[in-house]
Design an enzyme around this catalytic site. Structure first.
Site, PDB file in Angstrom:
ATOM      1  N   CYS A  13       0.841  -1.207   0.000  1.00  0.00           N
ATOM      2  CA  CYS A  13       0.000   0.000   0.000  1.00  0.00           C
ATOM      3  C   CYS A  13       0.872   1.251   0.000  1.00  0.00           C
ATOM      4  O   CYS A  13       1.778   1.375   0.826  1.00  0.00           O
ATOM      5  CB  CYS A  13      -0.891  -0.016   1.243  1.00  0.00           C
ATOM      6  N   CYS A  19      -0.536   6.187   7.118  1.00  0.00           N
ATOM      7  CA  CYS A  19      -1.918   5.914   7.515  1.00  0.00           C
ATOM      8  C   CYS A  19      -1.930   5.110   8.818  1.00  0.00           C
ATOM      9  O   CYS A  19      -1.110   4.215   9.009  1.00  0.00           O
ATOM     10  CB  CYS A  19      -2.603   5.133   6.397  1.00  0.00           C
ATOM     11  N   CYS A  22      -2.972   0.302   9.049  1.00  0.00           N
ATOM     12  CA  CYS A  22      -2.208  -0.963   9.056  1.00  0.00           C
ATOM     13  C   CYS A  22      -0.826  -0.747   9.683  1.00  0.00           C
ATOM     14  O   CYS A  22      -0.227   0.305   9.492  1.00  0.00           O
ATOM     15  CB  CYS A  22      -2.008  -1.468   7.634  1.00  0.00           C
ATOM     16  N   CYS A  96      -8.019   1.526  -0.521  1.00  0.00           N
ATOM     17  CA  CYS A  96      -7.525   0.872   0.692  1.00  0.00           C
ATOM     18  C   CYS A  96      -7.528  -0.630   0.447  1.00  0.00           C
ATOM     19  O   CYS A  96      -8.558  -1.205   0.103  1.00  0.00           O
ATOM     20  CB  CYS A  96      -8.424   1.243   1.871  1.00  0.00           C
ATOM     21  N   GLN A 220     -18.746  -7.394  13.685  1.00  0.00           N
ATOM     22  CA  GLN A 220     -17.343  -7.740  13.431  1.00  0.00           C
ATOM     23  C   GLN A 220     -16.949  -7.299  12.023  1.00  0.00           C
ATOM     24  O   GLN A 220     -17.711  -7.497  11.079  1.00  0.00           O
ATOM     25  CB  GLN A 220     -17.142  -9.246  13.576  1.00  0.00           C
ATOM     26  N   TYR A 249     -21.571  -8.776  26.480  1.00  0.00           N
ATOM     27  CA  TYR A 249     -21.083  -7.852  25.449  1.00  0.00           C
ATOM     28  C   TYR A 249     -21.509  -8.416  24.074  1.00  0.00           C
ATOM     29  O   TYR A 249     -20.688  -8.621  23.201  1.00  0.00           O
ATOM     30  CB  TYR A 249     -19.560  -7.699  25.518  1.00  0.00           C
ATOM     31  N   GLU A 270     -25.901  -6.364  26.654  1.00  0.00           N
ATOM     32  CA  GLU A 270     -25.185  -5.401  25.817  1.00  0.00           C
ATOM     33  C   GLU A 270     -25.624  -4.003  26.235  1.00  0.00           C
ATOM     34  O   GLU A 270     -26.787  -3.774  26.539  1.00  0.00           O
ATOM     35  CB  GLU A 270     -25.533  -5.690  24.338  1.00  0.00           C
ATOM     36  N   ASP A 318     -17.138 -11.242  25.318  1.00  0.00           N
ATOM     37  CA  ASP A 318     -16.402 -10.663  24.197  1.00  0.00           C
ATOM     38  C   ASP A 318     -16.364  -9.151  24.380  1.00  0.00           C
ATOM     39  O   ASP A 318     -17.023  -8.403  23.659  1.00  0.00           O
ATOM     40  CB  ASP A 318     -17.146 -11.053  22.895  1.00  0.00           C
ATOM     41  N   CYS A 345     -10.256  -8.798  21.587  1.00  0.00           N
ATOM     42  CA  CYS A 345      -9.497  -8.193  20.480  1.00  0.00           C
ATOM     43  C   CYS A 345      -8.294  -7.450  21.039  1.00  0.00           C
ATOM     44  O   CYS A 345      -7.655  -6.675  20.340  1.00  0.00           O
ATOM     45  CB  CYS A 345     -10.395  -7.269  19.664  1.00  0.00           C
TER      46      CYS A 345
HETATM   47  N1  SAH Z   1     -19.953 -10.214  20.699  1.00  0.00           N
HETATM   48  C1  SAH Z   1     -20.299  -9.225  19.727  1.00  0.00           C
HETATM   49  C2  SAH Z   1     -19.806  -7.816  20.082  1.00  0.00           C
HETATM   50  C3  SAH Z   1     -18.417  -7.671  20.562  1.00  0.00           C
HETATM   51  S1  SAH Z   1     -17.787  -6.008  20.605  1.00  0.00           S
HETATM   52  C4  SAH Z   1     -19.817  -9.639  18.357  1.00  0.00           C
HETATM   53  O1  SAH Z   1     -19.045 -10.579  18.208  1.00  0.00           O
HETATM   54  O2  SAH Z   1     -20.229  -9.008  17.378  1.00  0.00           O
HETATM   55  C5  SAH Z   1     -18.061  -5.514  22.230  1.00  0.00           C
HETATM   56  C6  SAH Z   1     -19.470  -5.057  22.522  1.00  0.00           C
HETATM   57  O3  SAH Z   1     -19.495  -4.675  23.896  1.00  0.00           O
HETATM   58  C7  SAH Z   1     -19.976  -3.846  21.734  1.00  0.00           C
HETATM   59  O4  SAH Z   1     -21.205  -4.171  21.123  1.00  0.00           O
HETATM   60  C8  SAH Z   1     -20.171  -2.763  22.818  1.00  0.00           C
HETATM   61  O5  SAH Z   1     -21.297  -1.923  22.554  1.00  0.00           O
HETATM   62  C9  SAH Z   1     -20.403  -3.597  24.055  1.00  0.00           C
HETATM   63  N2  SAH Z   1     -20.082  -2.962  25.341  1.00  0.00           N
HETATM   64  C10 SAH Z   1     -19.118  -2.064  25.631  1.00  0.00           C
HETATM   65  N3  SAH Z   1     -19.108  -1.786  26.949  1.00  0.00           N
HETATM   66  C11 SAH Z   1     -20.086  -2.540  27.523  1.00  0.00           C
HETATM   67  C12 SAH Z   1     -20.562  -2.678  28.858  1.00  0.00           C
HETATM   68  N4  SAH Z   1     -20.016  -2.012  29.870  1.00  0.00           N
HETATM   69  N5  SAH Z   1     -21.580  -3.543  29.080  1.00  0.00           N
HETATM   70  C13 SAH Z   1     -22.140  -4.239  28.057  1.00  0.00           C
HETATM   71  N6  SAH Z   1     -21.739  -4.124  26.773  1.00  0.00           N
HETATM   72  C14 SAH Z   1     -20.724  -3.281  26.500  1.00  0.00           C
END
Ligand code: SAH
Length: 390
Positions: A13, A19, A22, A96, A220, A249, A270, A318, A345
């Protein structure tokens, strides 16, 4: 080997190094994955064996979302792209390499018609101008495209014709939204939205289920690797079918709904209200009845469950990059699920949270990195934990 290793290749790139998107294009894909594997071993190896990273066969054009900012160059030409790393200086990006190519084409069209529709780029310093950002989301399997035009105020005079031209040039666009962000903030999206064309959301298909995604919900960004990630996480959990589990989450409910036919009951939690609305609709679209979604802070929610002594067999969590928090981890340990699948992540905060869990009755039984973000330095990682005080 570090990401600055001598084993350099020529970054494909032209914006690489400037940038902020990456960080690893100076390494071959094989060396990128070696680097990520080492990082995983360095951060998480003390908890157990780190399996080989699950790589992506074609590690380009995978991103289904871009957020570009707009401005002028020194000669007064309109530019748009990502920010330089750690600055708010826009790099003018035509193409990109990690992005779905349709997004660059749409941005090019928008750039070419901005003058005609008096869409002055917004200047963060003077707070003058109209067009702040454009967010584009694409459905990997459905081909649906969402364009969100983020403006500094709601007065979008030529909006009907703007949408008409955009749609004519790119018939794949299925919805166009105006998002109004009048605040002095580095946040991309404002609170107010108006739908200019289409349904106001797009859909995508993941692991055979259909998901509705709105502008503000998390989804994602690498859908084909997400299927690899979810399938692996579910395989590692080894559910028997009679479990009551939590998906913490949960975003728009992807994991909850994909795992639903492997367990008895799923509780998704969430914080983002738009994501929870999407999640509830997604359970209806897919005709899934053993999942309940709650809009709450995951930590507070877990405290509530623990105080009621609810029986939970497993937790899939997550969290965002910042990781979880003590309220969540403490209450989860009180709930004492047999298994925890921790998807992250950010392996640094994951390591911090695993440390808490191994000190409070859990043993790490498996660690699986997944290359969800090729060309960047980010690594996704699944850790399976098992209760020791059975
Ligand atoms: N498991 C899902 C999202 C993961 S990303 C997937 O795989 O798509 C993390 C998520 O946590 C986001 O949607 C964000 O809005 C949420 N989040 C962030 N802080 C939080 C909290 N304190 N309590 C609950 N959810 C939260």
């Amino acid at each position: 080997m570090s990401k600055d290793s001598n084993k350099n290749v020529k970054p494909p790139c032209p914006y690489y190094g400037k940038c902020g998107g990456c960080q690893l294009q100076n390494l071959s894909n094989k060396d990128q994955n070696l680097y990520k594997q080492k990082e995983a071993e360095k951060l998480l190896g003390k908890y157990g064996r780190v399996e080989n990273i699950l790589v992506m066969d074609d590690p380009y054009n995978y991103r289904n979302k871009i957020q570009y900012s707009f401005g002028y160059d020194k000669k007064g030409k309109i530019i748009s792209g990502m920010y330089e790393s750690n600055t708010h200086k826009i790099i003018d990006i035509d193409k990109c390499l990690i992005q779905d190519p349709i997004a660059d084409e749409i941005i090019k069209t928008i750039k070419s018609i901005m003058k005609k529709y008096k869409m002055e780029p917004y200047n963060e310093d003077t707070r003058q101008g109209f067009l702040r950002h454009v967010l584009i989301k694409t459905g990997h399997k459905t081909g649906e495209v969402m364009v969100v035009v983020v403006t500094a105020n709601h007065m979008f005079h030529g909006k009907k014709n703007f949408v008409k031209i955009l749609r004519k040039k790119h018939p794949q666009i299925s919805t166009v939204i105006q998002n109004i962000n009048s605040k002095n903030t580095s946040m991309i999206l404002g609170d107010r939205e108006s739908n200019m064309y289409g349904k106001g959301y797009i859909e995508d298909i993941l692991c055979g289920l259909r998901f509705r995604i709105s502008s503000k919900s998390f989804y994602q960004i690498n859908p084909s690797q997400t299927e690899t990630l979810y399938n692996k996480a579910i395989e590692m959990a080894g559910f028997k079918g009679n479990e009551r589990i939590i998906d913490a989450y949960c975003g728009i409910g992807t994991i909850s709904l994909i795992v639903a036919n492997k367990v008895k009951e799923v509780i998704g939690v969430e914080l983002n209200g738009d994501a929870i609305q999407d999640a509830i609709r997604n359970s209806k679209i897919n005709n899934i009845n053993n999942v309940k979604f709650y809009k709450a802070d995951a930590g507070e929610f877990m405290v509530g469950l623990a105080s009621k002594n609810e029986k939970i067999d497993a937790v899939i969590m997550d969290p965002p990059r910042a990781g979880s928090d003590e309220a969540f981890l403490h209450s989860m340990c009180q709930l004492n699920p047999e298994k925890i699948v921790y998807i992250s992540c950010n392996m640094e905060t994951q390591a911090r949270d695993l440390e808490y869990l191994v000190k409070n009755g859990y043993k790490v039984k498996g660690i699986q990195p997944v290359d969800m973000f090729p060309q960047t330095g980010h690594v996704e990682c699944i850790a399976l934990l098992q209760r020791t005080n059975m």
